[in-house]
Enzyme design. Structure first.
Site, short mmCIF file in Angstrom:
data_model
loop_
_atom_site.label_atom_id
_atom_site.label_comp_id
_atom_site.label_asym_id
_atom_site.label_seq_id
_atom_site.Cartn_x
_atom_site.Cartn_y
_atom_site.Cartn_z
N ARG A 15 0.80 -1.22 0.00
CA ARG A 15 0.00 0.00 0.00
C ARG A 15 0.85 1.28 0.00
O ARG A 15 0.34 2.36 -0.21
CB ARG A 15 -0.96 -0.03 1.21
N GLN A 73 11.73 -14.76 6.41
CA GLN A 73 10.47 -15.25 5.85
C GLN A 73 10.57 -15.03 4.33
O GLN A 73 10.43 -13.91 3.85
CB GLN A 73 9.29 -14.44 6.42
N ASP A 103 5.45 -1.72 11.67
CA ASP A 103 4.93 -0.50 11.03
C ASP A 103 4.14 0.35 12.01
O ASP A 103 3.21 1.04 11.65
CB ASP A 103 4.06 -0.86 9.81
N GLY A 140 -7.86 -4.92 12.49
CA GLY A 140 -8.64 -6.06 12.99
C GLY A 140 -9.54 -5.58 14.13
O GLY A 140 -9.11 -4.77 14.95
N GLU A 155 -10.55 -9.62 10.93
CA GLU A 155 -9.88 -8.67 10.05
C GLU A 155 -10.90 -7.88 9.22
O GLU A 155 -12.01 -8.37 8.96
CB GLU A 155 -8.93 -9.42 9.11
N LYS A 351 33.86 23.42 4.20
CA LYS A 351 33.87 21.95 4.18
C LYS A 351 35.15 21.43 4.80
O LYS A 351 36.23 21.95 4.51
CB LYS A 351 33.76 21.47 2.73
N TYR A 366 34.56 30.31 -0.22
CA TYR A 366 34.59 28.85 -0.10
C TYR A 366 35.85 28.47 0.65
O TYR A 366 36.96 28.84 0.24
CB TYR A 366 34.59 28.16 -1.48
N ASN A 386 41.11 24.10 -3.56
CA ASN A 386 41.55 22.85 -2.93
C ASN A 386 41.57 21.65 -3.88
O ASN A 386 42.01 20.59 -3.51
CB ASN A 386 40.66 22.51 -1.73
C1 UD1 Z 1 -2.37 -6.24 11.13
C2 UD1 Z 1 -3.33 -7.15 11.89
C3 UD1 Z 1 -4.55 -6.34 12.30
C4 UD1 Z 1 -4.11 -5.16 13.14
C5 UD1 Z 1 -3.07 -4.31 12.41
C6 UD1 Z 1 -2.48 -3.30 13.35
C7 UD1 Z 1 -3.10 -9.43 11.00
C8 UD1 Z 1 -3.66 -10.47 10.13
N1 UD1 Z 1 -3.73 -8.25 11.05
O1 UD1 Z 1 -3.04 -5.83 9.93
O2 UD1 Z 1 -5.43 -7.15 13.08
O3 UD1 Z 1 -5.24 -4.37 13.49
O4 UD1 Z 1 -2.00 -5.14 11.93
O5 UD1 Z 1 -1.68 -2.38 12.69
O6 UD1 Z 1 -2.11 -9.69 11.67
N2 UD1 Z 1 4.36 -8.92 7.85
C9 UD1 Z 1 5.34 -9.86 7.70
N3 UD1 Z 1 5.09 -10.95 6.93
C10 UD1 Z 1 3.90 -11.17 6.32
C11 UD1 Z 1 2.90 -10.19 6.49
C12 UD1 Z 1 3.15 -9.07 7.26
O7 UD1 Z 1 6.43 -9.73 8.25
O8 UD1 Z 1 3.77 -12.19 5.66
C13 UD1 Z 1 4.65 -7.72 8.68
C14 UD1 Z 1 4.56 -6.43 7.87
O9 UD1 Z 1 5.84 -6.06 7.36
C15 UD1 Z 1 4.07 -5.43 8.93
C16 UD1 Z 1 3.33 -6.29 9.94
O10 UD1 Z 1 3.68 -7.63 9.68
O11 UD1 Z 1 5.14 -4.77 9.56
C17 UD1 Z 1 1.81 -6.13 9.82
O12 UD1 Z 1 1.41 -6.43 8.50
P1 UD1 Z 1 0.35 -5.57 7.71
O13 UD1 Z 1 0.17 -6.17 6.37
O14 UD1 Z 1 0.64 -4.15 7.83
O15 UD1 Z 1 -0.97 -5.94 8.59
P2 UD1 Z 1 -2.29 -5.08 8.70
O16 UD1 Z 1 -3.13 -5.35 7.50
O17 UD1 Z 1 -2.00 -3.71 9.05
CA CA Z 2 -0.18 -2.48 9.18
#
Ligand code: UD1
Ligand code: CA
Length: 459
Positions: A15, A73, A103, A140, A155, A351, A366, A386
């Site tokens: 996104r 992962q 995030d 969620g 969700e 500098k 300078y 320089n």
């Molecule tokens: C997620 C939660 C939601 C919550 C929200 C809070 C789930 C299914 N949903 O949704 O309930 O309200 O966060 O901000 O957990 N990530 C991975 N690997 C993956 C997928 C995601 O490492 O396969 C990491 C992303 O980089 C991110 C974090 O997990 O930092 C959350 O993922 P994101 O896709 O932002 O979840 P949301 O849709 O925001």
């Molecule tokens: Ca998120």
């Protein structure tokens, strides 16, 4: 009993619609993942920090370096799958793990402390940190049963219209006993609209197993904000900016129009300094007491001494001694180390140079790769030459040297104490102590020159 934190940062950040992995995006010039790791460390409550990386993992690893452990992962199959990737690193099954998304940059030390304290005092197997927001879209939702106890998390994509009306949301922070975590992760399926393994499904699973679950409801809901797109990033940055500015103002730093002032998370500003509009101070900068910074000034990784005045200028990786004035429109960079009581004026660039006490470059100069002594005056337009197109060379200038206007000092060169460079000179030989150096064509005056020509034209 070992306490772990697992930070989820493997996602692409679809996104965001740009190329950096989401958790690497900066707020106030610092990547969001760095805030989370720093705040977790500062609590001192966790024994090991594990960051799950995947998409463009090298970018995240470069930011965090060796300060954490990494789990990989390869394919982003969902948040539940991401946590599973940390399994081999979580060896103490009697301990617990704090899980949080990478995030949510506004989450601070106090939230983490409170959530862990609540988990410990309630002796839960799982604590879900929730909060109540006006606009729950995208998060969620927390489903509670008739007794107001946690039932499940649904969700956005799976929620019914009535569930979408729920304002209590999942922050994405969980604290869970390790044995229970890994037993339940294996039971998560991906039968949902995104075909992802949702971490949130562990609530439903544990409910069926009569685990002891509860919530910790965060009151400062904005701190749990998840950043999914660039608009959210700007909102989070704005909140962080105001929090930081407020803290400084309450600590005795005056700010004019603080909405336009950006101060980085690690900047130190002493009380009685004043910051004016449109000013950015970032990195590991230190601003000493009585300094007046701005308007329209950018300072990064620099130390600004007591009572310095710095306006309409750029200062990067540099140091300014006390009572010096800088600007308007000066540019100090790459290790400029300006002494006390200097005057660095309009359109002056410095500098990788040091200056002593009471030295002045008031206009259009300078100064690069130079060591300059005390009480030196650079006349308007004077410069150190320089660079020969291949290499950079040093200029060394002693004390009490007067460099006349528009002089070129061709490096490598040494100008010794008490000497004087005549205006317009191009100097390429060392100048001994107490010497006047003139290196320019002598002036020839052709008297009556104009009159002779006019007479010729009239003949
Ligand atoms: C997620 C939660 C939601 C919550 C929200 C809070 C789930 C299914 N949903 O949704 O309930 O309200 O966060 O901000 O957990 N990530 C991975 N690997 C993956 C997928 C995601 O490492 O396969 C990491 C992303 O980089 C991110 C974090 O997990 O930092 C959350 O993922 P994101 O896709 O932002 O979840 P949301 O849709 O925001
Ligand atoms: Ca998120």
């Amino acid at each position: 009993m070992k306490k772990y934190a697992v930070i989820l940062a493997a996602g692409k950040g679809t996104r965001m619609k740009t190329c950096l992995p989401k958790c690497a995006y900066p707020l106030l010039k610092k990547p969001m993942i760095a805030y989370i790791v720093e705040n977790l460390k500062n609590t001192g409550l966790l024994d090991e920090l594990i960051v799950v990386v995947g998409h463009k993992k090298e970018v995240i690893q470069e930011i965090l370096n060796v300060s954490v452990s990494y789990a990989f992962q390869e394919e982003q199959l969902g948040t539940g799958h991401a946590v599973l990737m940390a399994k081999d690193l979580i060896t103490d099954l009697d301990g617990y793990t704090l899980i949080l998304p990478g995030d949510m940059p506004l989450i601070d030390e106090s939230v983490i402390r409170e959530a862990i304290a609540s988990h410990n005092s309630c002796r839960h197997d799982l604590t879900v940190v929730t909060t109540v927001v006006d606009e729950p879209f995208g998060y969620g939702r927390i489903i509670r049963n008739g007794d107001n106890l946690l039932h499940s998390i649904i969700e956005e994509n799976e929620a019914s219209d009535s569930q979408k009306q729920i304002n209590e949301i999942n922050t994405g922070i969980y604290i869970i006993k390790n044995d229970i975590l890994f037993a339940s992760l294996n039971k998560i399926g991906n039968d949902n609209s995104k075909n992802e393994y949702y971490l949130t499904d562990i609530v439903k699973i544990l409910k069926n197993e009569d685990a002891l679950m509860g919530t910790y409801v965060l009151k400062t809901s904005y701190k749990a904000m998840g950043v999914n797109d660039l608009y959210a990033l700007s909102i989070a940055e704005g909140k962080l900016r105001l929090d930081i500015n407020k803290k400084h103002m309450q600590n005795g730093v005056a700010m004019t129009n603080p909405d336009t002032i950006t101060i980085g998370h690690n900047v130190i500003i002493e009380p009685s300094a004043a910051i004016y509009p449109n000013t950015y101070i970032t990195g590991n900068s230190v601003i000493k007491k009585g300094a007046k910074i701005g308007p329209n000034t950018e300072i990064h990784n620099s130390e600004i001494g007591e009572s310095v005045i710095c306006k309409h200028s750029l200062v990067f990786n540099s140091k300014i001694g006390k009572e010096t004035t800088v600007g308007p429109f000066a540019h100090l960079r790459d290790g400029a180390n300006i002494g006390e009581n200097n005057r660095i004026g309009n359109f002056v660039e410095i500098k990788k140079s040091t200056t002593g006490f009471n030295t002045k470059a008031s206009h259009l100069s300078y100064i690069g790769d130079a060591e300059v002594g005390d009480k030196v005056n650079f006349g308007c337009g004077s410069i150190t030459v320089n660079y020969d197109g291949k290499n950079k060379y040093q200029t060394i200038i002693g004390d009490n040297v007067f460099v006349g206007c528009n002089a070129n000092l061709i490096a490598p060169i040494e100008i010794h104490d008490d000497s004087f460079i005549a205006a317009g000179s191009t100097v390429n030989k060392n100048v001994p102590k107490g010497t006047l150096a003139i290196a320019r064509a002598y002036q020839i005056n052709k008297e009556n020159y104009l009159k002779i020509n006019i007479d010729k034209d009239n003949e």
